[in-house]
Design an enzyme around this catalytic site. Sequence first.
Site, PDB file in Angstrom:
ATOM      1  N   GLY A   1      27.294  50.153  46.882  1.00  0.00           N
ATOM      2  CA  GLY A   1      27.050  48.760  47.250  1.00  0.00           C
ATOM      3  C   GLY A   1      25.601  48.357  47.364  1.00  0.00           C
ATOM      4  O   GLY A   1      25.291  47.357  48.008  1.00  0.00           O
ATOM      5  N   GLY A   2      24.697  49.095  46.754  1.00  0.00           N
ATOM      6  CA  GLY A   2      23.286  48.733  46.832  1.00  0.00           C
ATOM      7  C   GLY A   2      22.963  47.502  46.019  1.00  0.00           C
ATOM      8  O   GLY A   2      23.733  47.096  45.137  1.00  0.00           O
TER       9      GLY A   2
ATOM     10  N   ASN B   1      25.427  52.469  37.666  1.00  0.00           N
ATOM     11  CA  ASN B   1      25.485  53.606  38.588  1.00  0.00           C
ATOM     12  C   ASN B   1      25.904  54.907  37.913  1.00  0.00           C
ATOM     13  O   ASN B   1      25.589  55.981  38.406  1.00  0.00           O
ATOM     14  CB  ASN B   1      26.434  53.303  39.738  1.00  0.00           C
ATOM     15  CG  ASN B   1      25.790  52.466  40.823  1.00  0.00           C
ATOM     16  OD1 ASN B   1      25.014  51.566  40.524  1.00  0.00           O
ATOM     17  ND2 ASN B   1      26.114  52.737  42.074  1.00  0.00           N
TER      18      ASN B   1
ATOM     19  N   ASN C   1      31.757  56.251  45.190  1.00  0.00           N
ATOM     20  CA  ASN C   1      30.558  56.591  45.948  1.00  0.00           C
ATOM     21  C   ASN C   1      30.250  55.476  46.939  1.00  0.00           C
ATOM     22  O   ASN C   1      30.278  54.298  46.584  1.00  0.00           O
ATOM     23  CB  ASN C   1      29.387  56.770  44.973  1.00  0.00           C
ATOM     24  CG  ASN C   1      28.033  56.891  45.652  1.00  0.00           C
ATOM     25  OD1 ASN C   1      27.113  56.163  45.342  1.00  0.00           O
ATOM     26  ND2 ASN C   1      27.912  57.810  46.580  1.00  0.00           N
TER      27      ASN C   1
ATOM     28  N   HIS D   1      21.787  60.602  48.532  1.00  0.00           N
ATOM     29  CA  HIS D   1      23.016  59.813  48.467  1.00  0.00           C
ATOM     30  C   HIS D   1      23.553  59.673  47.051  1.00  0.00           C
ATOM     31  O   HIS D   1      24.745  59.421  46.867  1.00  0.00           O
ATOM     32  CB  HIS D   1      22.721  58.421  49.049  1.00  0.00           C
ATOM     33  CG  HIS D   1      23.931  57.591  49.321  1.00  0.00           C
ATOM     34  ND1 HIS D   1      24.992  58.040  50.078  1.00  0.00           N
ATOM     35  CD2 HIS D   1      24.250  56.317  48.945  1.00  0.00           C
ATOM     36  CE1 HIS D   1      25.904  57.079  50.174  1.00  0.00           C
ATOM     37  NE2 HIS D   1      25.483  56.036  49.472  1.00  0.00           N
ATOM     38  N   TRP D   2      22.705  59.815  46.044  1.00  0.00           N
ATOM     39  CA  TRP D   2      23.113  59.597  44.655  1.00  0.00           C
ATOM     40  C   TRP D   2      23.304  60.927  43.936  1.00  0.00           C
ATOM     41  O   TRP D   2      22.529  61.310  43.053  1.00  0.00           O
ATOM     42  CB  TRP D   2      22.084  58.738  43.931  1.00  0.00           C
ATOM     43  CG  TRP D   2      22.089  57.300  44.365  1.00  0.00           C
ATOM     44  CD1 TRP D   2      23.053  56.654  45.089  1.00  0.00           C
ATOM     45  CD2 TRP D   2      21.076  56.322  44.090  1.00  0.00           C
ATOM     46  NE1 TRP D   2      22.707  55.338  45.287  1.00  0.00           N
ATOM     47  CE2 TRP D   2      21.503  55.100  44.681  1.00  0.00           C
ATOM     48  CE3 TRP D   2      19.867  56.353  43.406  1.00  0.00           C
ATOM     49  CZ2 TRP D   2      20.744  53.934  44.605  1.00  0.00           C
ATOM     50  CZ3 TRP D   2      19.112  55.198  43.328  1.00  0.00           C
ATOM     51  CH2 TRP D   2      19.553  53.994  43.919  1.00  0.00           C
TER      52      TRP D   2
END
Length: 287
Positions: A37-38, A46, A109, A265-266
């Site tokens: 949700g960035g 993504n 994610n 996080h990624w």
Amino acid sequence: MQWHELELTRRSVETDNGPIAVAEIGTGPTLVMLHGGGPGASGVSNYHQNLPALAQRFRVILPDQPGFGGSYRPTEADLDARSITEITVDALFQTLDALDVDRFHLLGNSLGGAAAIGMAQTRPARVSGLVLMAPGGGWLSFGPTPTEGQKEMFRYYNGGGPTEKKMANFIRTMVFDHEQFGAEVVRARYEASLDESHIAFYHRYNAAFGKRHGMDPLWRELHKITAPTLLLWGRDDRTITLDGAQIMLRNIRDVQMHIFGNCGHWVQLERAREFERLVTDFLGELS
């Protein structure tokens, strides 16, 4: 082969509340991949770096979730009536029904991980395999919240609006080694974040989180997940921190976990080849 050499099929699927943009590639068992949700996020942005490997084994479906990419933007009234996860779960099931997809593997994610949990809880018989990467909602932190990454995400569109410097700061909190993501990556993600309708949605989205005191507490019903589940987590995640994973390990019936050191996080970006191998091996055994 590079991802930009692949031929993606793109379409727009009508749902009750508006269109959902979908990209698709590959053949084989269906794998639905849900983005985080960035600011500026979308399905292809993504996961594009992972498509050459995954499309060899799966029919990969990449929806843009409501509010993101080419999909419709939920209104304030929509977000007052239902949480973003409830809105997304409904829209995605409608989308998959329109694509004649019954059973499928599901990967998500962060915010997309929350939607994946919601889908696996709501209609568990349709999810044959589940991969969750630091998912929102299913996680219960033992540390202070909002986390460092969540704060950076919330401030991106506030305090004067988006800038490349703020995007660089955001990416820095998402990864362990930000030096591997140079100015071109920052600029591309910054430019993707400038759509006016997305910015307006993001303000509504953040306000709705405030009203609801965060994400839906999906962790309360983790026992409803019946699909074999693989958890992938960066040990150094500063957004959805590793300590919160314990409740998922205790309450999902069929679960295993892989933790990546020196990773944030990624996971799909920082440890792309390992991510692809683990996902392919895990879901391949279930297909």
